[in-house]
Design a protein around this motif. Structure first.
Motif, PDB file in Angstrom:
ATOM      1  N   LYS A   9       0.842  -1.214   0.000  1.00  0.00           N
ATOM      2  CA  LYS A   9       0.000   0.000   0.000  1.00  0.00           C
ATOM      3  C   LYS A   9       0.866   1.248   0.000  1.00  0.00           C
ATOM      4  O   LYS A   9       0.538   2.234  -0.661  1.00  0.00           O
ATOM      5  CB  LYS A   9      -0.907   0.009   1.229  1.00  0.00           C
ATOM      6  N   ALA A  10       1.955   1.202   0.754  1.00  0.00           N
ATOM      7  CA  ALA A  10       2.864   2.349   0.809  1.00  0.00           C
ATOM      8  C   ALA A  10       3.473   2.621  -0.560  1.00  0.00           C
ATOM      9  O   ALA A  10       3.568   3.773  -0.985  1.00  0.00           O
ATOM     10  CB  ALA A  10       3.957   2.105   1.843  1.00  0.00           C
ATOM     11  N   ILE A  11       3.865   1.582  -1.255  1.00  0.00           N
ATOM     12  CA  ILE A  11       4.455   1.748  -2.591  1.00  0.00           C
ATOM     13  C   ILE A  11       3.410   2.242  -3.579  1.00  0.00           C
ATOM     14  O   ILE A  11       3.673   3.143  -4.381  1.00  0.00           O
ATOM     15  CB  ILE A  11       5.103   0.432  -3.055  1.00  0.00           C
ATOM     16  N   ILE A  12       2.204   1.692  -3.512  1.00  0.00           N
ATOM     17  CA  ILE A  12       1.113   2.135  -4.393  1.00  0.00           C
ATOM     18  C   ILE A  12       0.818   3.616  -4.175  1.00  0.00           C
ATOM     19  O   ILE A  12       0.512   4.347  -5.117  1.00  0.00           O
ATOM     20  CB  ILE A  12      -0.149   1.272  -4.177  1.00  0.00           C
ATOM     21  N   ALA A  13       0.931   4.085  -2.937  1.00  0.00           N
ATOM     22  CA  ALA A  13       0.662   5.490  -2.634  1.00  0.00           C
ATOM     23  C   ALA A  13       1.571   6.427  -3.416  1.00  0.00           C
ATOM     24  O   ALA A  13       1.177   7.539  -3.759  1.00  0.00           O
ATOM     25  CB  ALA A  13       0.816   5.744  -1.138  1.00  0.00           C
ATOM     26  N   TYR A  14       2.783   5.995  -3.707  1.00  0.00           N
ATOM     27  CA  TYR A  14       3.734   6.848  -4.424  1.00  0.00           C
ATOM     28  C   TYR A  14       3.610   6.748  -5.937  1.00  0.00           C
ATOM     29  O   TYR A  14       4.351   7.416  -6.656  1.00  0.00           O
ATOM     30  CB  TYR A  14       5.168   6.507  -3.999  1.00  0.00           C
ATOM     31  N   ILE A  22      -5.962   5.226  -4.370  1.00  0.00           N
ATOM     32  CA  ILE A  22      -6.173   3.784  -4.258  1.00  0.00           C
ATOM     33  C   ILE A  22      -5.626   3.275  -2.922  1.00  0.00           C
ATOM     34  O   ILE A  22      -6.270   2.485  -2.235  1.00  0.00           O
ATOM     35  CB  ILE A  22      -5.518   3.052  -5.450  1.00  0.00           C
ATOM     36  N   ALA A  23      -4.429   3.734  -2.556  1.00  0.00           N
ATOM     37  CA  ALA A  23      -3.826   3.303  -1.289  1.00  0.00           C
ATOM     38  C   ALA A  23      -4.660   3.756  -0.086  1.00  0.00           C
ATOM     39  O   ALA A  23      -4.809   3.009   0.881  1.00  0.00           O
ATOM     40  CB  ALA A  23      -2.408   3.844  -1.175  1.00  0.00           C
ATOM     41  N   TRP A  37       1.624   5.995   7.307  1.00  0.00           N
ATOM     42  CA  TRP A  37       2.716   6.974   7.370  1.00  0.00           C
ATOM     43  C   TRP A  37       3.097   7.432   5.964  1.00  0.00           C
ATOM     44  O   TRP A  37       3.219   8.627   5.714  1.00  0.00           O
ATOM     45  CB  TRP A  37       3.931   6.358   8.078  1.00  0.00           C
ATOM     46  N   HIS A  38       3.255   6.504   5.046  1.00  0.00           N
ATOM     47  CA  HIS A  38       3.660   6.865   3.680  1.00  0.00           C
ATOM     48  C   HIS A  38       2.528   7.534   2.897  1.00  0.00           C
ATOM     49  O   HIS A  38       2.788   8.390   2.053  1.00  0.00           O
ATOM     50  CB  HIS A  38       4.203   5.636   2.942  1.00  0.00           C
ATOM     51  N   ILE A  39       1.291   7.170   3.176  1.00  0.00           N
ATOM     52  CA  ILE A  39       0.159   7.838   2.515  1.00  0.00           C
ATOM     53  C   ILE A  39       0.113   9.304   2.921  1.00  0.00           C
ATOM     54  O   ILE A  39      -0.071  10.194   2.073  1.00  0.00           O
ATOM     55  CB  ILE A  39      -1.167   7.118   2.846  1.00  0.00           C
ATOM     56  N   LYS A  40       0.285   9.583   4.208  1.00  0.00           N
ATOM     57  CA  LYS A  40       0.307  10.982   4.668  1.00  0.00           C
ATOM     58  C   LYS A  40       1.471  11.733   4.038  1.00  0.00           C
ATOM     59  O   LYS A  40       1.337  12.906   3.661  1.00  0.00           O
ATOM     60  CB  LYS A  40       0.426  11.041   6.190  1.00  0.00           C
ATOM     61  N   ASN A  41       2.599  11.082   3.923  1.00  0.00           N
ATOM     62  CA  ASN A  41       3.767  11.706   3.320  1.00  0.00           C
ATOM     63  C   ASN A  41       3.499  12.049   1.853  1.00  0.00           C
ATOM     64  O   ASN A  41       3.818  13.148   1.395  1.00  0.00           O
ATOM     65  CB  ASN A  41       4.966  10.768   3.459  1.00  0.00           C
ATOM     66  N   MET A  42       2.904  11.129   1.124  1.00  0.00           N
ATOM     67  CA  MET A  42       2.592  11.382  -0.284  1.00  0.00           C
ATOM     68  C   MET A  42       1.539  12.480  -0.425  1.00  0.00           C
ATOM     69  O   MET A  42       1.609  13.287  -1.350  1.00  0.00           O
ATOM     70  CB  MET A  42       2.113  10.093  -0.966  1.00  0.00           C
ATOM     71  N   PHE A  43       0.582  12.524   0.485  1.00  0.00           N
ATOM     72  CA  PHE A  43      -0.433  13.576   0.445  1.00  0.00           C
ATOM     73  C   PHE A  43       0.241  14.950   0.543  1.00  0.00           C
ATOM     74  O   PHE A  43      -0.092  15.872  -0.207  1.00  0.00           O
ATOM     75  CB  PHE A  43      -1.445  13.373   1.578  1.00  0.00           C
TER      76      PHE A  43
END
Length: 102
Positions: A9-14, A22-23, A37-43
């Motif tokens: 999911k973290a990779i999909i977010a990027y 999607i993530a 954590w990574h979704i918030k970062n990508m946002f």
């Protein structure tokens, strides 16, 4: 090194803006701290990219754009290498600002 739950999911977010959406929807069903954590970062990076687009008519706009691209690549590599490491100071702010993504 073991793979943290939610790495996919973290990779999909990027993977572009659509990947982030999607993530987010995938993480709603079964939450994983690493993915969140990574979704918030990508946002936060997407917002930075929107700022760069808004500034495109000014000389600083191109620098903000390339900075956001470089930071995106760095964060993608961190997700691929199983790290919850991001942009110094800014990633910590993203985690506190975007609590609605929890």
């Amino acid at each position: 090194m073991s793979t943290p739950p939610g790495k996919n999911k973290a990779i999909i977010a990027y993977i572009t803006f659509i990947g982030m959406l999607i993530a987010i929807s995938m993480n709603r069903d079964e939450k994983h701290e690493f993915a969140t954590w990574h979704i918030k970062n990508m946002f936060g990076l997407v917002i930075l990219l929107f700022v760069a687009v808004a500034l495109q008519n000014y000389p600083i706009g191109i620098y903000v754009y390339w900075l956001s691209v470089a930071l995106w690549l760095f964060c993608l590599v961190m997700a691929l290498t199983n790290r919850k490491m991001g942009i110094p100071w800014l990633s910590e702010k993203f985690q506190s600002w975007f609590t609605f993504l929890d």
